[in-house]
Design an enzyme around this catalytic site. Structure first.
Site, mmCIF file in Angstrom:
data_model
loop_
_atom_site.group_PDB
_atom_site.id
_atom_site.type_symbol
_atom_site.label_atom_id
_atom_site.label_comp_id
_atom_site.label_asym_id
_atom_site.label_seq_id
_atom_site.Cartn_x
_atom_site.Cartn_y
_atom_site.Cartn_z
ATOM 1 N N LYS A 64 -52.708 -38.937 -3.484
ATOM 2 C CA LYS A 64 -52.364 -39.966 -4.243
ATOM 3 C C LYS A 64 -51.908 -39.626 -5.802
ATOM 4 C CE LYS A 64 -55.421 -43.650 -2.143
ATOM 5 N NZ LYS A 64 -56.230 -42.697 -1.227
ATOM 6 N N HIS A 66 -50.145 -39.249 -9.289
ATOM 7 C CA HIS A 66 -49.425 -40.079 -10.026
ATOM 8 C C HIS A 66 -49.338 -39.443 -11.348
ATOM 9 C CE1 HIS A 66 -49.718 -44.417 -11.667
ATOM 10 N NE2 HIS A 66 -48.521 -43.642 -12.111
ATOM 11 N N ILE A 68 -46.407 -37.484 -14.456
ATOM 12 C CA ILE A 68 -44.919 -37.363 -14.742
ATOM 13 C C ILE A 68 -44.069 -36.803 -13.541
ATOM 14 C CG2 ILE A 68 -45.120 -37.198 -17.213
ATOM 15 C CD1 ILE A 68 -44.652 -34.336 -17.244
ATOM 16 N N GLY A 206 -61.724 -44.607 8.425
ATOM 17 C CA GLY A 206 -62.815 -43.379 8.191
ATOM 18 C C GLY A 206 -64.134 -43.813 8.639
ATOM 19 N N ARG A 207 -64.864 -44.567 7.566
ATOM 20 C CA ARG A 207 -66.308 -44.598 7.831
ATOM 21 C C ARG A 207 -66.712 -45.402 9.222
ATOM 22 N NH1 ARG A 207 -66.996 -46.725 1.727
ATOM 23 N NH2 ARG A 207 -65.119 -47.758 2.496
HETATM 24 O O1 C5P Z 1 -63.842 -45.517 5.495
HETATM 25 P P1 C5P Z 1 -62.626 -46.392 5.146
HETATM 26 O O2 C5P Z 1 -62.238 -46.698 6.751
HETATM 27 O O3 C5P Z 1 -62.912 -47.427 4.433
HETATM 28 O O4 C5P Z 1 -61.400 -45.269 4.676
HETATM 29 C C1 C5P Z 1 -60.413 -45.789 4.190
HETATM 30 C C2 C5P Z 1 -59.681 -44.559 3.673
HETATM 31 O O5 C5P Z 1 -58.224 -45.014 3.550
HETATM 32 C C3 C5P Z 1 -60.133 -43.935 2.422
HETATM 33 O O6 C5P Z 1 -59.913 -42.594 2.714
HETATM 34 C C4 C5P Z 1 -59.219 -44.169 1.333
HETATM 35 O O7 C5P Z 1 -59.085 -43.280 0.392
HETATM 36 C C5 C5P Z 1 -58.018 -44.740 2.035
HETATM 37 N N1 C5P Z 1 -57.127 -45.842 1.374
HETATM 38 C C6 C5P Z 1 -57.424 -47.159 1.233
HETATM 39 N N2 C5P Z 1 -56.415 -47.966 0.552
HETATM 40 C C7 C5P Z 1 -55.396 -47.457 0.326
HETATM 41 C C8 C5P Z 1 -55.090 -46.200 0.412
HETATM 42 C C9 C5P Z 1 -55.952 -45.114 1.163
HETATM 43 O O8 C5P Z 1 -58.543 -47.349 1.537
HETATM 44 N N3 C5P Z 1 -54.528 -48.469 -0.142
#
Ligand code: C5P
Length: 227
Positions: A64, A66, A68, A206-207
């Protein structure tokens, strides 16, 4: 229209321990199109984490960026030298910054002899809500004009973003929860099927996978619901 990816599942391996990250990647790799290395793992182990994980599965490097444009261009160049499949930047950094990232990844991947990663612009984090946020559609439109390959967008914004960006733009949706599972800190959640129906190309999960008792089986069963 670009064909949908063969496997839309991206598993976020958000852990701080590299050994644990590798074993998770090995477990979920066979069921995942990509594994996501994010800020938690990268801030603990840096480029070595990418070098190790990419031997197991294609890496979605979610930094991500962000800053200059010059700084983002150089960071994107360095990231592309690591051999990743996708790299994220913040759309709020503006068109010039997204364009700088695209230049950076082209240069870095060429120098290192890798395929150039797609630059994805993150619109609005799925842990935020509220009316004061910038419009995901306008951010995505700008990112496309700057040469981004796609955008990270919440499930509820997919349809409107698809409308302004057209079919040839990769839409990646995080904040996905299989029916009945814990939403954690994600405020705007969809099931995998709902997100794909709404127009997502890739789903980031993720989780619900990494925190389950058997991540390999959970990833496999999620994949089975969407194939
Ligand atoms: O564990 P979970 O399924 O919530 O993980 C979501 C993943 O997606 C995290 O690694 C988070 O950094 C990423 N993410 C997000 N929303 C965004 C961009 C990325 O939740 N807009």
């Amino acid at each position: 229209m670009i064909p949908p990816p063969e496997n839309p599942l991206v598993v976020a391996i958000d852990v701080s321990d590299l050994g644990r990250a590798e074993s998770l990647a090995r477990a979920v790799g066979p069921a995942a199109g990509m594994v996501k290395v994010g800020l938690e793992l990268f801030s603990a182990h840096g480029p070595a984490s990418v070098a190790r994980i990419r031997k197991i599965a294609p890496v979605f490097l979610d930094l991500k960026l962000h800053d200059i444009p010059t700084t983002v261009e150089r960071a994107a160049r360095n990231a592309a030298r690591l051999g990743v499949a996708m790299l994220t930047v913040h759309a709020l950094g503006g068109e010039a910054m997204v364009a700088a990232a695209v230049r950076g990844v082209r240069q870095g991947s060429e120098e290192a002899g890798h395929a150039a990663p797609g630059v994805l612009a993150v619109t609005v984090l799925s842990s935020l809500s509220g009316e004061s946020l910038a419009s995901p559609a306008s951010l995505a439109f700008e990112a496309k004009a700057a040469g981004a390959a796609g955008t990270v967008v919440s499930g509820e914004d997919v349809a409107v973003v698809r409308e302004v960006t057209g079919e040839e733009f990769c839409l990646v949706v995080p904040g996905i929860r299989p029916a009945g599972s814990n939403g954690h800190d994600q405020l705007r959640v969809l099931t995998p099927e709902e997100a794909l129906d709404a127009g997502a190309d890739y789903l980031v999960i993720g989780r619900p996978i990494t925190g389950s008792i058997d991540p390999a089986a959970t990833a496999k069963s999620i994949l089975a619901t969407i194939r």
